[in-house]
Scaffold this motif. Structure first.
Motif, PDB file in Angstrom:
ATOM      1  N   ASP A  62       0.898  -7.279  -9.131  1.00  0.00           N
ATOM      2  CA  ASP A  62       0.673  -7.234  -7.681  1.00  0.00           C
ATOM      3  C   ASP A  62       1.985  -7.412  -6.918  1.00  0.00           C
ATOM      4  N   GLU A  63       2.853  -8.303  -7.402  1.00  0.00           N
ATOM      5  CA  GLU A  63       4.159  -8.492  -6.755  1.00  0.00           C
ATOM      6  C   GLU A  63       4.999  -7.226  -6.863  1.00  0.00           C
ATOM      7  N   ARG A  64       4.989  -6.611  -8.025  1.00  0.00           N
ATOM      8  CA  ARG A  64       5.775  -5.392  -8.209  1.00  0.00           C
ATOM      9  C   ARG A  64       5.315  -4.301  -7.244  1.00  0.00           C
ATOM     10  N   ILE A  65       4.011  -4.149  -7.100  1.00  0.00           N
ATOM     11  CA  ILE A  65       3.486  -3.125  -6.196  1.00  0.00           C
ATOM     12  C   ILE A  65       3.856  -3.456  -4.751  1.00  0.00           C
ATOM     13  N   GLU A  66       3.820  -4.749  -4.392  1.00  0.00           N
ATOM     14  CA  GLU A  66       4.207  -5.140  -3.027  1.00  0.00           C
ATOM     15  C   GLU A  66       5.683  -4.846  -2.778  1.00  0.00           C
ATOM     16  N   VAL A  67       6.525  -5.110  -3.772  1.00  0.00           N
ATOM     17  CA  VAL A  67       7.955  -4.798  -3.652  1.00  0.00           C
ATOM     18  C   VAL A  67       8.151  -3.287  -3.497  1.00  0.00           C
ATOM     19  N   MET A  68       7.438  -2.512  -4.299  1.00  0.00           N
ATOM     20  CA  MET A  68       7.519  -1.058  -4.213  1.00  0.00           C
ATOM     21  C   MET A  68       7.085  -0.560  -2.835  1.00  0.00           C
ATOM     22  N   GLU A  69       5.984  -1.085  -2.328  1.00  0.00           N
ATOM     23  CA  GLU A  69       5.477  -0.663  -1.018  1.00  0.00           C
ATOM     24  C   GLU A  69       6.456  -1.011   0.096  1.00  0.00           C
ATOM     25  N   THR A  70       7.039  -2.210   0.013  1.00  0.00           N
ATOM     26  CA  THR A  70       8.027  -2.626   1.023  1.00  0.00           C
ATOM     27  C   THR A  70       9.230  -1.708   0.998  1.00  0.00           C
ATOM     28  N   ALA A  71       9.686  -1.382  -0.205  1.00  0.00           N
ATOM     29  CA  ALA A  71      10.845  -0.494  -0.336  1.00  0.00           C
ATOM     30  C   ALA A  71      10.527   0.899   0.187  1.00  0.00           C
ATOM     31  N   CYS A  72       9.340   1.399  -0.144  1.00  0.00           N
ATOM     32  CA  CYS A  72       8.946   2.742   0.277  1.00  0.00           C
ATOM     33  C   CYS A  72       8.940   2.847   1.800  1.00  0.00           C
ATOM     34  N   LYS A  73       8.381   1.835   2.457  1.00  0.00           N
ATOM     35  CA  LYS A  73       8.339   1.830   3.926  1.00  0.00           C
ATOM     36  C   LYS A  73       9.741   1.696   4.518  1.00  0.00           C
ATOM     37  N   THR A  74      10.587   0.909   3.874  1.00  0.00           N
ATOM     38  CA  THR A  74      11.950   0.697   4.381  1.00  0.00           C
ATOM     39  C   THR A  74      12.793   1.955   4.226  1.00  0.00           C
ATOM     40  N   VAL A  75      12.691   2.599   3.074  1.00  0.00           N
ATOM     41  CA  VAL A  75      13.428   3.849   2.845  1.00  0.00           C
ATOM     42  C   VAL A  75      12.966   4.917   3.838  1.00  0.00           C
ATOM     43  N   LEU A  94       0.148   2.741 -16.130  1.00  0.00           N
ATOM     44  CA  LEU A  94      -0.709   3.706 -15.427  1.00  0.00           C
ATOM     45  C   LEU A  94      -0.994   3.235 -14.000  1.00  0.00           C
ATOM     46  N   ARG A  95      -1.368   1.969 -13.871  1.00  0.00           N
ATOM     47  CA  ARG A  95      -1.723   1.440 -12.549  1.00  0.00           C
ATOM     48  C   ARG A  95      -0.547   1.523 -11.585  1.00  0.00           C
ATOM     49  N   MET A  96       0.632   1.114 -12.040  1.00  0.00           N
ATOM     50  CA  MET A  96       1.785   1.091 -11.139  1.00  0.00           C
ATOM     51  C   MET A  96       2.296   2.491 -10.817  1.00  0.00           C
ATOM     52  N   THR A  97       2.199   3.405 -11.779  1.00  0.00           N
ATOM     53  CA  THR A  97       2.656   4.773 -11.521  1.00  0.00           C
ATOM     54  C   THR A  97       1.718   5.465 -10.540  1.00  0.00           C
ATOM     55  N   LYS A  98       0.421   5.246 -10.700  1.00  0.00           N
ATOM     56  CA  LYS A  98      -0.541   5.791  -9.731  1.00  0.00           C
ATOM     57  C   LYS A  98      -0.324   5.166  -8.351  1.00  0.00           C
ATOM     58  N   ALA A  99      -0.013   3.868  -8.315  1.00  0.00           N
ATOM     59  CA  ALA A  99       0.263   3.200  -7.034  1.00  0.00           C
ATOM     60  C   ALA A  99       1.490   3.802  -6.367  1.00  0.00           C
ATOM     61  N   ALA A 100       2.503   4.144  -7.165  1.00  0.00           N
ATOM     62  CA  ALA A 100       3.708   4.772  -6.615  1.00  0.00           C
ATOM     63  C   ALA A 100       3.359   6.081  -5.930  1.00  0.00           C
ATOM     64  N   GLN A 101       2.514   6.872  -6.579  1.00  0.00           N
ATOM     65  CA  GLN A 101       2.104   8.144  -5.971  1.00  0.00           C
ATOM     66  C   GLN A 101       1.326   7.900  -4.683  1.00  0.00           C
ATOM     67  N   GLU A 102       0.397   6.953  -4.711  1.00  0.00           N
ATOM     68  CA  GLU A 102      -0.462   6.692  -3.546  1.00  0.00           C
ATOM     69  C   GLU A 102       0.341   6.201  -2.348  1.00  0.00           C
TER      70      GLU A 102
END
Length: 307
Positions: A62-75, A94-102
Motif C-alpha cells: 500500500d505504501e509503494r502504491i501511494e508513493v507511485m501515485e504521488t510521483a505520478c501526480k507530481t510528474v 501483478l497488483r502493483m503493475t496493474k495499479a501503475a497502469q490505472e
C-alpha cells in the motif's frame, strides 16, 4: 505502434528517485515531491520511483502504491514516469503493475524476483504473465547482485518477441559481454539502459537507450548531460564527463545503495538522511569521504569550521 513510440520517448537519464523518510520513518511526501521537481528542472529525461534506490522492500505494498501515485501526480506528464512494480511475490507484482497502469504511469519497471532464484523458464512465465496483464510498456530490471540470478539474453529475447509491450531492460550487470548479447539477440531497437554507473557511457556506445543511475539522485544535470552530449554527437564531451563523474560514482557505492546517496542528499540539505531498517547510514569514515567528494564537485561548500 504505441510501443514503438514509447521506445523513442523513454530515452536518456531516467532518475531512480530515493524515498525520503521522516525521523519516525514515515514517508516524507513533501520532500519527495520536491526531489521529483528538482530532477525535472535539472534536466532528467524521466522519473522512476520504488526501484532499488527507493527502498521498496522496506515498504508495504500500500505504501509503494501511494508513493507511485504521488510521483505520478507530481510528474504530471512532464517527462515519462516509470515506477518500479516488481516484488519477490508474483501476485504483488501483478497488483502493483496493474495499479501503475490505472494511475496513468507511462510504463513500469519490473525487477527479477529476488531471493527465490527461479530458473530461466520460470522467469519467462513470470514476466510474460505480468506483461500480458497490462497494456503499458514494460522495462525488465536485471540486477544479479541483488537477485542472485541473471536474466539471460536469450530469455530477454524470447520475452521481447512474445510480448510486444516488453520494450527494454535495465541492466545492473557488470558483465559487459552479457549486455552486448542482449542487443545482439533482441535487436538494437530494444531499449537497453545501464544501471551500472561506470557503464552509462559505454552502453550508449553499443546502442543503449540511456541510463537509470543512482548518481542522478545527487547530480541529475551531469548524469543527463552524458546522454545529451552523446545524442548530439559530442563523443569527446560525453567521454570527458564520463570520467569526470567516476569519483562521485565510486563514493556513492562505498556502502549499500541508497545509504550513501541519502547521506549525500542530507549534506546537500535536500532530505533527512534516514533509511528504514535493516539499512542504516554509512560509517563516519565513509560519510567523511562523501563530504569531501561533494565538496570537490562543488555540490556543497567546504566546512571551514572543521579545519
Amino acid at each position: 505502434m504505441a510501443y514503438e513510440e514509447a521506445k523513442q520517448r523513454f530515452r536518456g537519464s531516467i532518475a531512480p528517485v530515493i524515498t525520503p523518510f521522516n525521523e519516525d520513518e514515515s514517508i516524507d511526501f513533501e520532500k519527495f515531491k520536491e526531489l521529483i521537481n528538482w530532477q525535472i528542472h535539472s534536466g532528467s529525461h524521466g522519473i522512476s520511483v520504488t526501484g532499488t534506490s527507493g527502498e521498496p522492500s522496506s515498504m508495504s505494498i500500500d505504501e509503494r502504491i501511494e508513493v507511485m501515485e504521488t510521483a505520478c501526480k507530481t510528474v504530471n506528464g512532464r517527462v515519462p514516469f516509470l515506477p518500479g512494480t516488481g516484488s519477490t511475490n508474483h501476485q504483488e507484482t501483478l497488483r502493483m503493475t496493474k495499479a501503475a497502469q490505472e494511475m496513468g504511469a507511462d510504463g513500469a519497471m519490473v525487477i527479477v524476483p529476488y531471493y527465490n532464484k527461479p530458473n530461466q523458464h520460470a522467469l519467462y512465465k513470470h514476466f510474460k504473465a505480468i506483461a500480458d496483464s497490462v497494456d503499458i510498456p514494460i522495462i525488465l530490471y536485471n540486477i544479479p547482485g541483488r537477485t542472485a540470478i541473471n536474466l539471460e539474453a536469450i530469455t530477454i529475447s524470447r520475452l521481447a518477441e512474445d510480448c510486444p509491450n516488453i520494450i527494454g531492460v535495465k541492466e545492473s550487470n557488470k558483465d559487459f559481454e552479457h549486455v552486448n548479447k542482449v542487443l545482439l539477440h533482441c535487436g538494437r531497437n530494444f531499449n537497453l539502459y545501464s544501471g551500472i554507473e561506470v557503464l552509462c557511457y559505454p552502453m550508449l556506445a553499443i546502442g543503449g537507450a540511456g541510463h537509470i543511475s543512482a548518481t542522478a539522485n545527487i547530480a541529475p544535470r551531469e548524469v543527463a548531460e552524458i546522454y545529451n552530449k552523446w545524442e548530439a554527437g559530442d563523443v569527446k564531451g560525453a567521454q570527458a564527463l564520463h570520467y569526470e563523474m567516476m569519483p562521485l560514482n565510486d563514493v556513492l557505492f562505498r556502502d549499500t545503495n541508497p545509504a550513501p546517496a541519502k547521506a549525500a542528499l542530507g549534506m546537500m540539505g535536500k532530505v533527512k538522511p534516514i533509511l528504514r531498517k535493516p539499512l542504516d547510514v554509512p560509517s563516519e569514515e565513509i560519510q567523511a569521504e562523501i563530504r569531501e567528494t561533494l565538496t570537490s564537485y562543488q555540490l556543497i561548500k567546504e566546512d571551514i569550521s572543521a579545519n
